[in-house]
Design a protein around this motif. Structure first.
Motif, PDB file in Angstrom:
ATOM      1  N   VAL A 100      27.315   0.650  59.298  1.00 54.07           N
ATOM      2  CA  VAL A 100      27.765   2.001  58.983  1.00 54.07           C
ATOM      3  C   VAL A 100      26.901   2.942  59.816  1.00 54.07           C
ATOM      4  O   VAL A 100      25.678   2.949  59.692  1.00 54.07           O
ATOM      5  N   SER A 101      27.532   3.729  60.683  1.00 56.10           N
ATOM      6  CA  SER A 101      26.777   4.598  61.580  1.00 56.10           C
ATOM      7  C   SER A 101      26.075   5.716  60.804  1.00 56.10           C
ATOM      8  O   SER A 101      26.475   6.078  59.691  1.00 56.10           O
ATOM      9  N   GLU A 102      25.033   6.284  61.407  1.00 52.85           N
ATOM     10  CA  GLU A 102      24.321   7.400  60.783  1.00 52.85           C
ATOM     11  C   GLU A 102      25.261   8.589  60.559  1.00 52.85           C
ATOM     12  O   GLU A 102      25.167   9.283  59.545  1.00 52.85           O
ATOM     13  N   ARG A 103      26.163   8.800  61.505  1.00 51.31           N
ATOM     14  CA  ARG A 103      27.121   9.898  61.351  1.00 51.31           C
ATOM     15  C   ARG A 103      28.004   9.685  60.132  1.00 51.31           C
ATOM     16  O   ARG A 103      28.275  10.621  59.370  1.00 51.31           O
ATOM     17  N   THR A 104      28.450   8.450  59.936  1.00 56.38           N
ATOM     18  CA  THR A 104      29.310   8.148  58.795  1.00 56.38           C
ATOM     19  C   THR A 104      28.550   8.271  57.487  1.00 56.38           C
ATOM     20  O   THR A 104      29.074   8.808  56.500  1.00 56.38           O
ATOM     21  N   VAL A 105      27.323   7.777  57.438  1.00 55.68           N
ATOM     22  CA  VAL A 105      26.504   7.914  56.232  1.00 55.68           C
ATOM     23  C   VAL A 105      26.364   9.384  55.859  1.00 55.68           C
ATOM     24  O   VAL A 105      26.504   9.773  54.692  1.00 55.68           O
ATOM     25  N   ALA A 106      26.086  10.224  56.846  1.00 55.87           N
ATOM     26  CA  ALA A 106      25.928  11.663  56.601  1.00 55.87           C
ATOM     27  C   ALA A 106      27.229  12.290  56.117  1.00 55.87           C
ATOM     28  O   ALA A 106      27.232  13.138  55.211  1.00 55.87           O
ATOM     29  N   ALA A 107      28.360  11.873  56.693  1.00 57.69           N
ATOM     30  CA  ALA A 107      29.654  12.432  56.298  1.00 57.69           C
ATOM     31  C   ALA A 107      30.006  12.048  54.857  1.00 57.69           C
ATOM     32  O   ALA A 107      30.512  12.877  54.094  1.00 57.69           O
ATOM     33  N   LEU A 108      29.740  10.812  54.474  1.00 57.23           N
ATOM     34  CA  LEU A 108      30.019  10.377  53.109  1.00 57.23           C
ATOM     35  C   LEU A 108      29.174  11.164  52.111  1.00 57.23           C
ATOM     36  O   LEU A 108      29.670  11.605  51.065  1.00 57.23           O
ATOM     37  N   ALA A 109      27.903  11.350  52.428  1.00 55.46           N
ATOM     38  CA  ALA A 109      27.020  12.105  51.538  1.00 55.46           C
ATOM     39  C   ALA A 109      27.460  13.565  51.441  1.00 55.46           C
ATOM     40  O   ALA A 109      27.430  14.163  50.362  1.00 55.46           O
ATOM     41  N   ALA A 110      27.890  14.125  52.570  1.00 52.77           N
ATOM     42  CA  ALA A 110      28.334  15.521  52.568  1.00 52.77           C
ATOM     43  C   ALA A 110      29.601  15.695  51.741  1.00 52.77           C
ATOM     44  O   ALA A 110      29.770  16.709  51.046  1.00 52.77           O
ATOM     45  N   ALA A 111      30.498  14.714  51.800  1.00 53.58           N
ATOM     46  CA  ALA A 111      31.726  14.784  50.999  1.00 53.58           C
ATOM     47  C   ALA A 111      31.387  14.789  49.512  1.00 53.58           C
ATOM     48  O   ALA A 111      31.925  15.591  48.739  1.00 53.58           O
ATOM     49  N   GLU A 112      30.515  13.884  49.098  1.00 51.96           N
ATOM     50  CA  GLU A 112      30.117  13.842  47.690  1.00 51.96           C
ATOM     51  C   GLU A 112      29.422  15.133  47.275  1.00 51.96           C
ATOM     52  O   GLU A 112      29.639  15.644  46.179  1.00 51.96           O
ATOM     53  N   ALA A 113      28.579  15.684  48.156  1.00 51.00           N
ATOM     54  CA  ALA A 113      27.885  16.936  47.850  1.00 51.00           C
ATOM     55  C   ALA A 113      28.873  18.088  47.678  1.00 51.00           C
ATOM     56  O   ALA A 113      28.608  19.037  46.933  1.00 51.00           O
ATOM     57  N   ALA A 114      30.016  17.991  48.347  1.00 51.44           N
ATOM     58  CA  ALA A 114      31.043  19.024  48.246  1.00 51.44           C
ATOM     59  C   ALA A 114      31.975  18.796  47.055  1.00 51.44           C
ATOM     60  O   ALA A 114      32.939  19.539  46.867  1.00 51.44           O
TER      61      ALA A 114
END
Length: 293
Positions: free
Chosen positions: A38-52
């Motif tokens: 899982v790329s760093e970009r994808t990890v960040a995107a998943l976390a950002a979605a949950e934060a939103a």
């Protein structure tokens, strides 16, 4: 609609009309890169979605024991849909089974007998909640030191000592093409299970009748009061088709099976190009009032 043979090099991201409440994503060939990371970009995107406030569900054909690759990236609820919808597991609680939708023993045996008759040379494996067992002729795609090797009839026998629920039956053929094998098996035994595939080889995955990624995702969404129109889904193989059809907004990856590309309006960049992350980033920018382009 893009034709089945065309794969755009840089698909334009088309976001949902409103912010979704849930993102459902397949893993292999979709969220994961080809090296199964899982790329760093994808990890960040998943976390950002949950934060939103957007729930993220991993929806995969993988069994629970193969979920370590994303265990550290599950957010909030901690749940994942595994084995093509046959199980919901809590990744925050060691992969504990929260819900199981089994393939009944009688149906599994009926599939074995019918598919063997229709496609001689077929071999089978049985995926249970406690492990994986297979026939001597079944290709050892992933060696499991705890597996029992025996004829399918013995692995499925009522008095064979196996009482754990069957999550899915797998069928392999050494000579037939994957789609040809799927069509033959469905015609021969479709009344006894849900047939699909996610492998580039002639390897079929058979769940209980009515069990699919889509039907289990629909149950999870109903429990949360989330409508299908509020779901964005991503996938790449035939076992994703029902989920993509069910979701309000569906994306096929640029590397997807031709049938999946043909069945979807929206296409994301390939898994090795972080296509899921790119769409999530666009959704979040649009939701915050930024430029969606």
């Amino acid at each position: 609609m893009t034709s089945a043979t065309e794969q755009p090099e840089t698909p334009a991201v088309q976001r949902p009309a409103a912010m979704p409440r849930l993102i459902a994503t397949d893993l292999d060939g979709t969220l994961l890169r080809d090296d199964k990371t899982v790329s760093e970009r994808t990890v960040a995107a998943l976390a950002a979605a949950e934060a939103a406030g957007i729930e993220v569900f991993f929806v995969t054909g993988r069994p629970a024991r193969w979920m370590d690759v994303v265990r550290d990236h599950v957010q909030g609820h901690g749940l994942a849909i595994c084995a093509n919808g046959a199980a919901v597991v809590d990744l925050r609680d060691g992969g504990r089974f929260v819900d199981v939708r089994p393939l009944e023993r009688a149906d599994a045996l009926a599939v074995v007998h019918a598919v063997r008759a229709a496609a001689p040379g077929s071999s089978f494996a049985v995926e249970r909640t406690t492990g994986f067992h297979y026939e001597p002729a079944y290709p050892p795609f992933f060696l499991d030191p705890g597996a029992v090797v025996a004829p399918a009839e013995k692995l499925l026998a009522e008095d064979g000592g196996y009482t754990e629920p069957i999550l899915k039956l797998l069928a392999s053929h050494p000579d037939l093409g994957p789609d040809e094998f799927l069509a033959i098996a469905r015609a021969a035994a479709g009344a006894h299970g849900s047939f699909t595939r996610s492998s580039p080889t002639a390897l079929l995955e058979i769940s209980g009748p009515g069990v699919s990624k889509a039907s289990t995702l629909a149950r999870c969404c109903a429990e949360r009061g989330i409508s299908r129109e509020e779901v964005v889904a991503f996938g790449d193989m035939p076992n994703d088709l029902e989920m993509l059809d069910w979701a309000g907004t569906a994306y096929a990856m640029a590397n997807a099976h031709p049938e999946v590309l043909a069945a979807t309006t929206h296409h994301a960049a390939a898994n090795d190009e972080d296509g899921v992350a790119a769409v999530i980033e666009q959704i979040l920018r649009a939701g915050s009032g930024g430029d969606p382009a």
